[in-house]
Design a protein around this motif. Structure first.
Motif, PDB file in Angstrom:
ATOM      1  N   VAL A  12       4.496  16.342  13.283  1.00 23.06           N
ATOM      2  CA  VAL A  12       5.776  16.949  12.907  1.00 23.06           C
ATOM      3  C   VAL A  12       6.703  15.884  12.320  1.00 23.06           C
ATOM      4  CG1 VAL A  12       7.843  18.103  13.775  1.00 23.06           C
ATOM      5  CG2 VAL A  12       5.577  18.892  14.508  1.00 23.06           C
ATOM      6  N   ALA A  13       6.697  14.713  12.914  1.00 18.82           N
ATOM      7  CA  ALA A  13       7.529  13.626  12.387  1.00 18.82           C
ATOM      8  C   ALA A  13       7.109  13.262  10.964  1.00 18.82           C
ATOM      9  CB  ALA A  13       7.443  12.401  13.294  1.00 18.82           C
ATOM     10  N   LEU A  14       5.823  13.146  10.740  1.00 20.73           N
ATOM     11  CA  LEU A  14       5.330  12.799   9.404  1.00 20.73           C
ATOM     12  C   LEU A  14       5.646  13.902   8.395  1.00 20.73           C
ATOM     13  CD1 LEU A  14       1.950  11.139  10.385  1.00 20.73           C
ATOM     14  CD2 LEU A  14       3.957   9.982   9.409  1.00 20.73           C
ATOM     15  N   ALA A  15       5.650  15.143   8.846  1.00 20.11           N
ATOM     16  CA  ALA A  15       5.974  16.257   7.953  1.00 20.11           C
ATOM     17  C   ALA A  15       7.408  16.156   7.438  1.00 20.11           C
ATOM     18  CB  ALA A  15       5.741  17.591   8.664  1.00 20.11           C
ATOM     19  N   ALA A  33      17.074   7.037   3.940  1.00 24.20           N
ATOM     20  CA  ALA A  33      16.006   6.272   4.595  1.00 24.20           C
ATOM     21  C   ALA A  33      16.417   5.840   6.001  1.00 24.20           C
ATOM     22  CB  ALA A  33      15.636   5.064   3.744  1.00 24.20           C
ATOM     23  N   ALA A  34      17.669   5.415   6.171  1.00 22.16           N
ATOM     24  CA  ALA A  34      18.142   4.966   7.493  1.00 22.16           C
ATOM     25  C   ALA A  34      18.156   6.111   8.499  1.00 22.16           C
ATOM     26  CB  ALA A  34      19.531   4.336   7.374  1.00 22.16           C
ATOM     27  N   GLU A  35      18.500   7.317   8.051  1.00 24.15           N
ATOM     28  CA  GLU A  35      18.482   8.483   8.950  1.00 24.15           C
ATOM     29  C   GLU A  35      17.061   8.770   9.411  1.00 24.15           C
ATOM     30  OE1 GLU A  35      20.179  11.655   6.666  1.00 24.15           O
ATOM     31  OE2 GLU A  35      22.228  10.960   6.972  1.00 24.15           O
ATOM     32  N   LEU A  36      16.121   8.731   8.482  1.00 27.93           N
ATOM     33  CA  LEU A  36      14.719   8.971   8.845  1.00 27.93           C
ATOM     34  C   LEU A  36      14.209   7.878   9.786  1.00 27.93           C
ATOM     35  CD1 LEU A  36      13.323  10.179   5.412  1.00 27.93           C
ATOM     36  CD2 LEU A  36      13.427  11.526   7.521  1.00 27.93           C
ATOM     37  N   ALA A  37      14.608   6.637   9.540  1.00 32.27           N
ATOM     38  CA  ALA A  37      14.177   5.540  10.407  1.00 32.27           C
ATOM     39  C   ALA A  37      14.660   5.756  11.839  1.00 32.27           C
ATOM     40  CB  ALA A  37      14.689   4.209   9.856  1.00 32.27           C
ATOM     41  N   THR A  38      15.917   6.144  11.993  1.00 32.35           N
ATOM     42  CA  THR A  38      16.458   6.410  13.331  1.00 32.35           C
ATOM     43  C   THR A  38      15.701   7.556  13.994  1.00 32.35           C
ATOM     44  OG1 THR A  38      18.631   5.610  12.661  1.00 32.35           O
ATOM     45  CG2 THR A  38      18.552   7.007  14.617  1.00 32.35           C
ATOM     46  N   PHE A  39      15.394   8.583  13.220  1.00 34.87           N
ATOM     47  CA  PHE A  39      14.614   9.714  13.720  1.00 34.87           C
ATOM     48  C   PHE A  39      13.242   9.243  14.219  1.00 34.87           C
ATOM     49  CE2 PHE A  39      11.295  12.817  12.471  1.00 34.87           C
ATOM     50  CZ  PHE A  39      11.531  13.773  13.437  1.00 34.87           C
ATOM     51  N   PHE A  40      12.564   8.400  13.433  1.00 33.15           N
ATOM     52  CA  PHE A  40      11.239   7.935  13.830  1.00 33.15           C
ATOM     53  C   PHE A  40      11.294   7.073  15.094  1.00 33.15           C
ATOM     54  CE2 PHE A  40       9.854   9.236   9.575  1.00 33.15           C
ATOM     55  CZ  PHE A  40       8.669   9.861   9.910  1.00 33.15           C
ATOM     56  N   VAL A  41      12.314   6.264  15.256  1.00 38.09           N
ATOM     57  CA  VAL A  41      12.464   5.488  16.485  1.00 38.09           C
ATOM     58  C   VAL A  41      12.603   6.444  17.673  1.00 38.09           C
ATOM     59  CG1 VAL A  41      13.974   3.914  17.770  1.00 38.09           C
ATOM     60  CG2 VAL A  41      13.357   3.390  15.404  1.00 38.09           C
ATOM     61  N   GLY A  42      13.387   7.504  17.500  1.00 42.20           N
ATOM     62  CA  GLY A  42      13.531   8.508  18.562  1.00 42.20           C
ATOM     63  C   GLY A  42      12.215   9.185  18.894  1.00 42.20           C
ATOM     64  N   VAL A  43      11.444   9.511  17.871  1.00 42.63           N
ATOM     65  CA  VAL A  43      10.133  10.136  18.095  1.00 42.63           C
ATOM     66  C   VAL A  43       9.220   9.174  18.855  1.00 42.63           C
ATOM     67  CG1 VAL A  43       8.026  10.949  16.939  1.00 42.63           C
ATOM     68  CG2 VAL A  43      10.267  11.704  16.125  1.00 42.63           C
ATOM     69  N   GLY A  46       0.832  -1.198   0.000  1.00 48.38           N
ATOM     70  CA  GLY A  46       0.000   0.000   0.000  1.00 48.38           C
ATOM     71  C   GLY A  46       0.862   1.241   0.000  1.00 48.38           C
ATOM     72  N   ASN A  47       0.210   2.368   0.165  1.00 51.34           N
ATOM     73  CA  ASN A  47       0.892   3.648   0.194  1.00 51.34           C
ATOM     74  C   ASN A  47       1.779   3.718   1.440  1.00 51.34           C
ATOM     75  OD1 ASN A  47       1.041   6.550   1.237  1.00 51.34           O
ATOM     76  ND2 ASN A  47       0.422   6.845  -0.900  1.00 51.34           N
ATOM     77  N   THR A  48       3.058   3.943   1.244  1.00 51.83           N
ATOM     78  CA  THR A  48       4.006   3.890   2.366  1.00 51.83           C
ATOM     79  C   THR A  48       3.754   4.982   3.404  1.00 51.83           C
ATOM     80  OG1 THR A  48       5.609   5.158   1.070  1.00 51.83           O
ATOM     81  CG2 THR A  48       5.803   2.759   1.015  1.00 51.83           C
ATOM     82  N   VAL A  49       3.349   6.156   2.964  1.00 57.75           N
ATOM     83  CA  VAL A  49       3.070   7.240   3.915  1.00 57.75           C
ATOM     84  C   VAL A  49       1.855   6.874   4.770  1.00 57.75           C
ATOM     85  CG1 VAL A  49       2.452   9.676   4.167  1.00 57.75           C
ATOM     86  CG2 VAL A  49       4.149   8.996   2.465  1.00 57.75           C
ATOM     87  N   GLU A  50       0.844   6.294   4.150  1.00 54.01           N
ATOM     88  CA  GLU A  50      -0.339   5.880   4.911  1.00 54.01           C
ATOM     89  C   GLU A  50       0.004   4.762   5.894  1.00 54.01           C
ATOM     90  OE1 GLU A  50      -3.434   4.878   2.123  1.00 54.01           O
ATOM     91  OE2 GLU A  50      -3.518   6.932   1.335  1.00 54.01           O
ATOM     92  N   ILE A  51       0.846   3.830   5.469  1.00 59.85           N
ATOM     93  CA  ILE A  51       1.250   2.735   6.365  1.00 59.85           C
ATOM     94  C   ILE A  51       1.992   3.294   7.578  1.00 59.85           C
ATOM     95  CG2 ILE A  51       2.796   0.737   6.570  1.00 59.85           C
ATOM     96  CD1 ILE A  51       2.082   0.161   3.573  1.00 59.85           C
ATOM     97  N   LEU A  52       2.934   4.191   7.339  1.00 59.54           N
ATOM     98  CA  LEU A  52       3.700   4.779   8.430  1.00 59.54           C
ATOM     99  C   LEU A  52       2.810   5.643   9.317  1.00 59.54           C
ATOM    100  CD1 LEU A  52       6.365   5.100   9.876  1.00 59.54           C
ATOM    101  CD2 LEU A  52       6.980   6.896   8.234  1.00 59.54           C
ATOM    102  N   THR A  53       1.898   6.379   8.708  1.00 62.58           N
ATOM    103  CA  THR A  53       0.960   7.213   9.469  1.00 62.58           C
ATOM    104  C   THR A  53       0.113   6.344  10.397  1.00 62.58           C
ATOM    105  OG1 THR A  53       0.891   8.880   7.722  1.00 62.58           O
ATOM    106  CG2 THR A  53      -0.959   8.848   9.278  1.00 62.58           C
ATOM    107  N   ASP A  54      -0.457   5.279   9.856  1.00 62.41           N
ATOM    108  CA  ASP A  54      -1.280   4.381  10.673  1.00 62.41           C
ATOM    109  C   ASP A  54      -0.461   3.764  11.811  1.00 62.41           C
ATOM    110  OD1 ASP A  54      -3.409   4.921   8.983  1.00 62.41           O
ATOM    111  OD2 ASP A  54      -3.265   3.004   7.900  1.00 62.41           O
TER     112      ASP A  54
END
Length: 193
Positions: A186-189, A153-163, A77-85
């Motif tokens: 803010v994280a999704l933005a 992508a790896a930098e964003l992944a680390t950021f999301f784990v921190g969030v 599916g849409n990756t942004v929607e998956i991450l948002t959910d």
């Protein structure tokens, strides 16, 4: 002739995990564990080893259960929607915890991560797996144009784990959606550049 165990090992481990999660390692005594698990000291030691071994087993049980939620990141599916959910589900689990325990992993990271090598290893593996799943999802989104490519992508992944860990910590102190929702937004933005 040895006596047969008269308790469910998995149920007892689950009860120990909840006690450690609520109080932390140091504040949970052997008596607390015996009381909450409904077993005697001899059975605790014979089945689980010492307090530290029991804690490691409980932490491992929690990480395995928690990592199973990462399967949501692997769907089509849409990756942004998956991450948002995924992030909103994470936020709501935090808000719906009546005891405001936070995350057992985060709590353990703070309490024991810097000086307990066994805990640190489990925690690194846990965060590493989440980062791996997030990296794969974000990279897929970047490849198909759903996520901008300004960051690795790896930098964003680390950021999301921190969030996510920040959501758990803030959820212990200020468990209101008005506090946690902006963290998700803010994280999704950040996916837009």
């Amino acid at each position: 002739m040895p006596r047969a165990k008269c308790f469910d090992k998995e149920d007892a481990l689950q009860k120990a995990m909840k006690a450690f999660w609520a109080r932390g390692y140091e504040a949970t005594s052997i008596q607390d564990l015996v009381d909450c698990m409904g077993i005697n000291r001899g059975s605790l030691y014979d089945t689980f080893g010492d307090k530290h071994q029991l804690f490691i087993s409980a932490l491992d049980q929690y990480t395995q259960r928690s990592l199973s939620r990462g399967n949501a990141l692997k769907q089509d599916g849409n990756t942004v929607e998956i991450l948002t959910d995924y992030l909103y589900a994470f936020m709501y689990r935090t808000l719906e915890d009546p005891e405001k325990r936070g995350c057992f992993i985060t709590n353990t990271t703070v309490e024991r991560g810097s000086y307990d090598p066994e805990c640190a290893k489990l925690i690194r593996e846990y965060y590493g797996k989440i980062e791996e799943d997030l990296t794969a999802l974000i990279a897929k989104g970047q490849q198909n144009g759903e996520i901008e490519n300004q960051r690795e992508a790896a930098e964003l992944a680390t950021f999301f784990v921190g969030v996510m860990q920040g959501i758990r910590v803030m959820g212990k102190l200020r468990p209101e959606e008005t506090t946690l929702r902006p963290m998700v937004e803010v994280a999704l933005a950040s996916l837009k550049g």
